[in-house]
Design a protein around this motif. Structure first.
Motif, PDB file in Angstrom:
ATOM      1  N   SER A   1       0.817  -1.216   0.000  1.00  0.00           N
ATOM      2  CA  SER A   1       0.000   0.000   0.000  1.00  0.00           C
ATOM      3  C   SER A   1       0.849   1.263   0.000  1.00  0.00           C
ATOM      4  N   ASN A   2       0.386   2.275  -0.708  1.00  0.00           N
ATOM      5  CA  ASN A   2       0.935   3.636  -0.626  1.00  0.00           C
ATOM      6  C   ASN A   2       2.455   3.703  -0.798  1.00  0.00           C
ATOM      7  N   ASN A   3       2.995   2.864  -1.659  1.00  0.00           N
ATOM      8  CA  ASN A   3       4.437   2.878  -1.955  1.00  0.00           C
ATOM      9  C   ASN A   3       5.307   2.641  -0.729  1.00  0.00           C
ATOM     10  N   ARG A   4       4.819   1.860   0.214  1.00  0.00           N
ATOM     11  CA  ARG A   4       5.600   1.623   1.427  1.00  0.00           C
ATOM     12  C   ARG A   4       6.809   0.725   1.176  1.00  0.00           C
ATOM     13  N   MET A   5       6.667  -0.249   0.277  1.00  0.00           N
ATOM     14  CA  MET A   5       7.807  -1.095  -0.030  1.00  0.00           C
ATOM     15  C   MET A   5       8.924  -0.293  -0.707  1.00  0.00           C
ATOM     16  N   PRO A   6       8.601   0.540  -1.696  1.00  0.00           N
ATOM     17  CA  PRO A   6       9.649   1.403  -2.249  1.00  0.00           C
ATOM     18  C   PRO A   6      10.282   2.329  -1.210  1.00  0.00           C
ATOM     19  N   ALA A   7       9.479   2.798  -0.242  1.00  0.00           N
ATOM     20  CA  ALA A   7      10.029   3.659   0.808  1.00  0.00           C
ATOM     21  C   ALA A   7      11.023   2.892   1.662  1.00  0.00           C
TER      22      ALA A   7
ATOM     23  N   SER B   1      11.534   6.496  14.473  1.00  0.00           N
ATOM     24  CA  SER B   1      11.124   7.511  13.507  1.00  0.00           C
ATOM     25  C   SER B   1       9.858   7.035  12.814  1.00  0.00           C
ATOM     26  N   ILE B   2       9.009   7.973  12.444  1.00  0.00           N
ATOM     27  CA  ILE B   2       7.806   7.670  11.683  1.00  0.00           C
ATOM     28  C   ILE B   2       7.965   8.279  10.290  1.00  0.00           C
ATOM     29  N   VAL B   3       7.881   7.448   9.265  1.00  0.00           N
ATOM     30  CA  VAL B   3       7.975   7.902   7.884  1.00  0.00           C
ATOM     31  C   VAL B   3       6.561   7.913   7.313  1.00  0.00           C
ATOM     32  N   ARG B   4       5.949   9.062   7.236  1.00  0.00           N
ATOM     33  CA  ARG B   4       4.574   9.180   6.765  1.00  0.00           C
ATOM     34  C   ARG B   4       4.489   8.839   5.278  1.00  0.00           C
ATOM     35  N   ASP B   5       3.330   8.383   4.855  1.00  0.00           N
ATOM     36  CA  ASP B   5       3.121   8.110   3.439  1.00  0.00           C
ATOM     37  C   ASP B   5       3.415   9.363   2.624  1.00  0.00           C
ATOM     38  N   GLY B   6       4.299   9.238   1.645  1.00  0.00           N
ATOM     39  CA  GLY B   6       4.650  10.361   0.781  1.00  0.00           C
ATOM     40  C   GLY B   6       5.618  11.348   1.400  1.00  0.00           C
TER      41      GLY B   6
ATOM     42  N   ILE C   1       6.765   2.739   8.914  1.00  0.00           N
ATOM     43  CA  ILE C   1       6.554   3.142   7.522  1.00  0.00           C
ATOM     44  C   ILE C   1       5.065   3.326   7.265  1.00  0.00           C
ATOM     45  N   GLY C   2       4.655   4.524   6.927  1.00  0.00           N
ATOM     46  CA  GLY C   2       3.262   4.760   6.571  1.00  0.00           C
ATOM     47  C   GLY C   2       2.432   5.343   7.698  1.00  0.00           C
ATOM     48  N   ASP C   3       1.320   5.969   7.331  1.00  0.00           N
ATOM     49  CA  ASP C   3       0.465   6.657   8.297  1.00  0.00           C
ATOM     50  C   ASP C   3      -0.191   5.710   9.293  1.00  0.00           C
ATOM     51  N   GLY C   4      -0.418   4.454   8.904  1.00  0.00           N
ATOM     52  CA  GLY C   4      -1.168   3.546   9.769  1.00  0.00           C
ATOM     53  C   GLY C   4      -0.327   2.630  10.614  1.00  0.00           C
ATOM     54  N   CYS C   5       0.962   2.895  10.735  1.00  0.00           N
ATOM     55  CA  CYS C   5       1.816   1.990  11.517  1.00  0.00           C
ATOM     56  C   CYS C   5       1.457   2.068  13.006  1.00  0.00           C
TER      57      CYS C   5
ATOM     58  N   GLY D   1      31.051  -7.991  16.528  1.00  0.00           N
ATOM     59  CA  GLY D   1      31.113  -6.748  17.277  1.00  0.00           C
ATOM     60  C   GLY D   1      29.762  -6.314  17.808  1.00  0.00           C
ATOM     61  N   ASN D   2      29.578  -5.010  17.931  1.00  0.00           N
ATOM     62  CA  ASN D   2      28.365  -4.443  18.501  1.00  0.00           C
ATOM     63  C   ASN D   2      27.238  -4.437  17.477  1.00  0.00           C
ATOM     64  N   LYS D   3      26.141  -5.103  17.789  1.00  0.00           N
ATOM     65  CA  LYS D   3      25.034  -5.189  16.850  1.00  0.00           C
ATOM     66  C   LYS D   3      24.119  -3.972  16.977  1.00  0.00           C
ATOM     67  N   ARG D   4      23.699  -3.465  15.827  1.00  0.00           N
ATOM     68  CA  ARG D   4      22.739  -2.374  15.750  1.00  0.00           C
ATOM     69  C   ARG D   4      21.629  -2.815  14.803  1.00  0.00           C
ATOM     70  N   VAL D   5      20.430  -3.003  15.340  1.00  0.00           N
ATOM     71  CA  VAL D   5      19.305  -3.492  14.552  1.00  0.00           C
ATOM     72  C   VAL D   5      18.430  -2.314  14.119  1.00  0.00           C
ATOM     73  N   PHE D   6      18.043  -2.312  12.839  1.00  0.00           N
ATOM     74  CA  PHE D   6      17.139  -1.301  12.306  1.00  0.00           C
ATOM     75  C   PHE D   6      15.894  -2.016  11.785  1.00  0.00           C
ATOM     76  N   LEU D   7      14.771  -1.768  12.440  1.00  0.00           N
ATOM     77  CA  LEU D   7      13.504  -2.378  12.083  1.00  0.00           C
ATOM     78  C   LEU D   7      12.707  -1.414  11.208  1.00  0.00           C
ATOM     79  N   LEU D   8      12.284  -1.889  10.029  1.00  0.00           N
ATOM     80  CA  LEU D   8      11.451  -1.090   9.134  1.00  0.00           C
ATOM     81  C   LEU D   8      10.137  -1.832   8.934  1.00  0.00           C
ATOM     82  N   THR D   9       9.037  -1.283   9.441  1.00  0.00           N
ATOM     83  CA  THR D   9       7.760  -1.986   9.391  1.00  0.00           C
ATOM     84  C   THR D   9       6.593  -1.015   9.307  1.00  0.00           C
ATOM     85  N   ASP D  10       5.491  -1.495   8.707  1.00  0.00           N
ATOM     86  CA  ASP D  10       4.261  -0.707   8.702  1.00  0.00           C
ATOM     87  C   ASP D  10       3.175  -1.391   9.515  1.00  0.00           C
TER      88      ASP D  10
END
Length: 290
Positions: A18-24, A159-164, A138-142, A102-111
């Motif tokens: 939805s709403n180009n979230r995968m490309p984001a 961080s919140i990445v709003r749609d668009g 990712i997206g307004d509805g996360c 070494g030191n792990k840093r995890v980055f979670l990207l989800t909607d």
């Protein structure tokens, strides 16, 4: 940064269509990969109801021009084809199945929303000492609670990445900068009055602004001191304590002062114990709060 291992957990569930979230999400991955320090390691775990791990000789990939270009080419084929959303499994995999570098840093990207978000928090909290977690919604509805809670438990930022949104680049760079520097854990701010009032701040990063509110009388302000505490400095291992009296404060006037008073009142109303107390404070400060 050479001993850092950056692990990217990428939501590829069906809702990411939805709403180009995968490309984001892919755009965020591209920025991350182009910004990693030479000599570090990275891993990419795609998840939904199933998981898949990017391999380049191993799942713990040493960062180089060749490995970066390989990953960037693979990202072009990422799609929302992994079914439902299961975050707990890939987060646990990041700790137990990815070879430690070494030191792990995890980055979670989800909607997404998950029914077991508290299990996600528990996993992040359990491994936070050696595996910080940074979350991107990712997206307004996360699920804001999921994103904030994962970052808080994992001693990272969210961080919140709003749609668009056009803010993605700056948010990614900021998160990566925080991930590559020591931070102060379990910080708190104490208003020292007739009865101390403590505000828990959680993780504090370099150059980060910290905001806390307290409504008090002029008499209390003249006597008040504020103490900032951290149990352990990441480099020295010693406690950190700074004490501030009223001479260290800047007086605000006009619109700035009015906005700060309303923010403080809103915070106090939310903490009120009874509906009657909320109503009384809302009327007194002319601030609406549900």
């Amino acid at each position: 940064p050479k001993d850092h291992h950056f692990i990217f957990l990428v939501d590829r569930s069906g809702s990411m269509q939805s709403n180009n979230r995968m490309p984001a999400a892919v755009s965020a991955l591209n920025i991350f990969l182009r910004s990693l320090p030479p000599g570090s390691h990275f891993s990419v775990i795609s998840f939904g109801s199933r998981t898949s791990v990017l391999e380049y000789g191993s799942s713990a990939i040493k960062y180089s021009e060749a490995s970066r270009d390989f990953a960037l080419r693979e990202f072009e084929y990422f799609s929302a084809d992994h079914g439902g959303t299961n975050i707990a499994k890939p987060l646990a995999m990041a700790h137990s199945q990815i070879v430690k570098r070494g030191n792990k840093r995890v980055f979670l990207l989800t909607d997404g929303f998950v029914s077991n978000k508290h299990l996600v928090f528990d996993i992040a909290r359990q491994h936070a000492k050696h595996m910080s977690a940074f979350a991107f919604g990712i997206g307004d509805g996360c699920d804001l609670e999921l994103v904030k809670g994962t970052a808080a438990a994992g001693r990272g930022t969210f961080s919140i990445v709003r749609d668009g949104s056009s803010e993605l680049n700056g948010l990614v760079v900021s998160a990566l900068q925080n991930a590559m520097q020591p931070s102060l854990n379990d910080c708190c701010l104490t208003w020292q009055l007739d009865r101390d009032d403590r505000v828990h701040l959680g993780e504090v990063f370099r150059d980060q602004s910290v905001t806390a509110y307290k409504i008090m009388s002029r008499e209390d302000f003249n006597l008040m001191r504020v103490e900032f505490q951290c149990k352990e400095h990441p480099l020295t291992g010693r406690p950190v304590t700074n004490l501030f009296d009223k001479s260290r404060f800047v007086k605000l006037e006009g619109e700035q002062a009015a906005a700060l008073v309303k923010a403080a009142a809103f915070d106090a109303i939310k903490k009120a114990q009874t509906p009657a107390a909320k109503i009384e404070m809302s009327l007194a400060y002319q601030v609406l709060c549900d």
